[in-house]
Scaffold this active site. Structure first.
Site, short mmCIF file in Angstrom:
data_model
loop_
_atom_site.label_atom_id
_atom_site.label_comp_id
_atom_site.label_asym_id
_atom_site.label_seq_id
_atom_site.Cartn_x
_atom_site.Cartn_y
_atom_site.Cartn_z
CG LEU A 153 -1.86 -1.13 1.42
CD1 LEU A 153 -2.37 -1.19 2.84
CD2 LEU A 153 -3.00 -0.96 0.45
CB ALA A 162 -2.25 5.01 -3.10
NE ARG A 175 -1.60 10.02 10.47
CZ ARG A 175 -1.83 8.74 10.77
NH1 ARG A 175 -1.82 8.37 12.04
NH2 ARG A 175 -2.05 7.85 9.83
N GLY A 208 -4.64 1.01 14.91
CA GLY A 208 -5.83 0.18 15.04
C GLY A 208 -5.58 -0.85 16.14
CG ASN A 239 -3.76 -3.94 11.86
OD1 ASN A 239 -3.02 -4.79 11.40
ND2 ASN A 239 -4.48 -3.12 11.10
CG ASN A 253 34.63 26.35 -16.20
OD1 ASN A 253 34.51 27.44 -15.63
ND2 ASN A 253 33.96 25.28 -15.84
CE1 TYR A 254 28.41 29.34 -19.18
CE2 TYR A 254 28.30 30.99 -17.43
CZ TYR A 254 27.68 30.27 -18.45
OH TYR A 254 26.37 30.48 -18.72
CB ALA A 257 53.24 34.58 -9.70
NE ARG A 272 59.84 26.21 -26.20
CZ ARG A 272 59.49 25.46 -27.25
NH1 ARG A 272 59.28 26.00 -28.42
NH2 ARG A 272 59.35 24.16 -27.12
C1 UD1 Z 1 -3.36 1.57 9.22
C2 UD1 Z 1 -4.42 0.60 9.77
C3 UD1 Z 1 -4.24 0.48 11.27
C4 UD1 Z 1 -2.83 0.05 11.61
C5 UD1 Z 1 -1.80 0.96 10.94
C6 UD1 Z 1 -0.43 0.35 11.10
C7 UD1 Z 1 -6.38 0.85 8.34
C8 UD1 Z 1 -7.74 1.42 8.24
N1 UD1 Z 1 -5.72 1.10 9.47
O1 UD1 Z 1 -3.64 2.82 9.79
O2 UD1 Z 1 -5.16 -0.45 11.81
O3 UD1 Z 1 -2.67 0.03 13.02
O4 UD1 Z 1 -2.06 1.10 9.55
O5 UD1 Z 1 0.58 1.16 10.57
O6 UD1 Z 1 -5.94 0.18 7.45
N2 UD1 Z 1 -2.92 3.97 1.74
C9 UD1 Z 1 -3.28 3.86 0.41
N3 UD1 Z 1 -4.48 4.32 0.01
C10 UD1 Z 1 -5.37 4.87 0.86
C11 UD1 Z 1 -5.00 4.97 2.22
C12 UD1 Z 1 -3.77 4.50 2.64
O7 UD1 Z 1 -2.50 3.36 -0.41
O8 UD1 Z 1 -6.45 5.25 0.42
C13 UD1 Z 1 -1.60 3.47 2.16
C14 UD1 Z 1 -0.71 4.57 2.72
O9 UD1 Z 1 0.04 5.16 1.69
C15 UD1 Z 1 0.15 3.81 3.72
C16 UD1 Z 1 -0.72 2.66 4.16
O10 UD1 Z 1 -1.75 2.54 3.20
O11 UD1 Z 1 1.31 3.31 3.11
C17 UD1 Z 1 -1.33 2.86 5.52
O12 UD1 Z 1 -2.09 4.06 5.51
P1 UD1 Z 1 -2.16 5.05 6.73
O13 UD1 Z 1 -3.02 6.18 6.38
O14 UD1 Z 1 -0.80 5.31 7.24
O15 UD1 Z 1 -2.96 4.12 7.77
P2 UD1 Z 1 -2.91 4.22 9.35
O16 UD1 Z 1 -3.80 5.30 9.81
O17 UD1 Z 1 -1.51 4.24 9.80
MG MG Z 2 0.33 4.49 8.83
#
Ligand code: UD1
Ligand code: MG
Length: 469
Positions: free
Chosen positions: A15, A17, A22, A150, A180, A398-399, A435, A459
């Protein structure tokens, strides 16, 4: 479970995207660097170490840049799915539906912002998943301070019940310290089946991947938790404060292994910055405030004094870098000495035993074996032969305001102090400039030139003839 099920191929899903609100940055979070490498690159390397069939990366924010980094790391293994709008981690998986939903594989889901997880830990998760015959396995850890994560909620029998996000949690649930990690292993087909039932009915109005385990359970699938003991390893980076903490951790590990296994001396390890990509040879001594960045290589027995920065450069053996030098994309052969306060950049090359001293800038230039430029000089677009001495204050002009021109100085030349070499220009072997000369025309070999503009005064070969006569 049949034998063929046990050996389902592994796909990795990353993941990446999100913008990472923050981080308070215009740059996507996964492009921020840790140990000189973008976060996503760390995760890709780890994923690759598991030997998966495919690595699918979901991109959105600054997709092109993220894809470039991924391709550099893992090349042909990479597949991309575009998440045009970031509607949550569940939606991020959803965008890869056509690519995966009919796949007879295990899907290991990783987060682009959890960069330090080890391949061994992921292997253990996958093994746990297989041996417990789970449909979904969640990697969890216990944290002193679980704020922001989470929470893993268990039932009276201590079995998994659900994941509740910080923002949706009750006060009681917020007391739970098991979190998580955002790393899971799924039966791919089952994941996608459950995913279509995820609703954005939560505080953030997002599609949560974390709702999938509970949905799976309701369908009678088996969901288990693999509790890992190293919480630092699977912590995510959400803020710049997290990033700094990880940077420290990574740097400490890098330097520690260089000291213990690599035989490198650090005068003050806590004030030294070494990229995880750098290689440093035996018996080097590194003083405080040194930064060695990128894929730099330092040979054996080198001394690098305080405040030097070496980026993507190569040093041979027994090189001395004195205080406060900046060396970028350059190569320094064995037994050279540089600085203090020297600047080497854009493929500057010092051949064996060359020396560059105080306030000397060398850009896109080569200094031959044993050549010295010890004080206050600018050498740009110059090729300088062996055993030549460049006097204090020499400048290669040089320039001309439009284009760059080259200076060629042959072997055994003595460039007098404050010589201006107006390029393009060539100084022949064994010649001398007086010099303050302003050299606008080529100097033949064995000549002494001086003046403004410099003309041949003598020379040097003829002087020998005179003596004979
Ligand atoms: C997420 C988990 C949370 C966990 C934590 C651990 C969810 C809802 N929550 O929260 O339970 O404790 O990770 O680090 O999954 N991303 C996308 N597309 C989106 C949203 C996020 O690609 O639409 C990617 C972000 O770029 C990132 C990752 O998913 O790499 C996690 O997203 P982030 O927003 O950091 O989730 P957390 O709030 O940390
Ligand atoms: Mg995160």
């Amino acid at each position: 479970m049949t034998a063929s099920e046990q050996h389902k191929p592994l796909d990795v899903f990353i993941l990446a995207a999100g913008l990472g609100t923050r981080m308070k940055s215009r740059r996507a979070k996964v492009l921020h660097e840790l140990g000189g490498l973008p976060l996503i690159a760390h995760v890709c390397r780890t994923a690759q170490a598991l030997g998966p069939e495919r690595i699918i990366v979901v991109v959105g924010h600054q997709a092109a840049e993220v894809e470039d980094v991924v391709r550099t790391e893992i090349g042909h293994l990479a597949r991309f799915a575009l998440q045009p709008e970031q509607r949550g981690t569940g939606d991020a998986v959803e965008v890869a539906r056509t690519m995966l939903e009919n796949s007879e594989s295990l899907l290991l889901v990783l987060s682009g912002d959890v960069p330090l997880v080890k391949p061994e830990t992921l292997t253990k998760l996958v093994e746990h998943h297989r041996s417990t015959r789970s449909d979904c396995s969640i990697l969890s850890v216990r944290l002193e301070n679980p704020t922001g994560y989470g929470r893993v909620i268990r039932d009276a029998q201590e079995s998994f019940a659900r994941i509740v996000e910080q923002k949706d949690a009750t006060d009681e649930q917020r007391q739970v310290r098991e979190i998580n990690s955002g790393i899971y292993c799924f039966e791919t087909k089952k994941l996608f089946k459950a995913l279509s039932r995820v609703e954005p009915a939560n505080e953030q109005g997002e599609y949560y991947l974390t709702d999938v385990p509970e949905i799976l359970m309701a369908d009678g699938a088996r969901v288990t938790v693999y509790l890992h003991n190293d919480s630092r390893e699977v912590s995510g980076i959400n803020t710049r404060a997290d990033l700094a903490e990880f940077e420290n951790l990574l740097r400490r590990n890098t330097i520690r292994s260089l000291m213990i296994e690599g035989g490198v001396t650090f005068i003050d390890p806590s004030h030294t910055y070494i990229s995880a990509e750098a290689k440093i040879g035996l018996d080097c001594v590194i003083y405080p405030g040194v930064s060695i960045e990128g894929r730099s290589t330092v040979g054996e027995g080198c001394t690098i004094h305080s405040g030097a920065r070496i980026t993507s450069s190569r040093l041979g053996d027994n090189v001395v870098i004195k205080d406060r030098c900046v060396i970028v994309d350059s190569e320094i052969e064995s037994n050279c000495s540089v600085g203090p306060f020297a600047h080497l950049r854009m493929n500057a090359r010092l051949e064996e035993s060359a020396a560059v001293g105080n306030f000397v800038e060398v850009k896109k230039s080569r200094l031959g074996r044993g050549t010295k430029a010890m004080h206050l000089s600018y050498l740009g677009d110059a090729t300088i032969g062996e055993k030549t001495n460049i006097g204090a204050g020499t400048v290669t002009c040089n320039y001309d305001g439009k284009s760059k021109h080259e200076t060629l100085i042959e072997d055994n030349v003595k460039i007098g102090s404050d010589t201006m070499l107006v390029a393009p220009v060539r100084v022949g072997a064994r010649s001398v400039t007086g010099a303050g000369s302003v050299v606008t025309r080529d100097v033949p070999p064995d000549s002494l030139v001086a003046g403004v503009p410099a003309v041949v005064k003598k020379r040097l070969g003829e002087r020998n003839d005179e003596k004979k006569g």
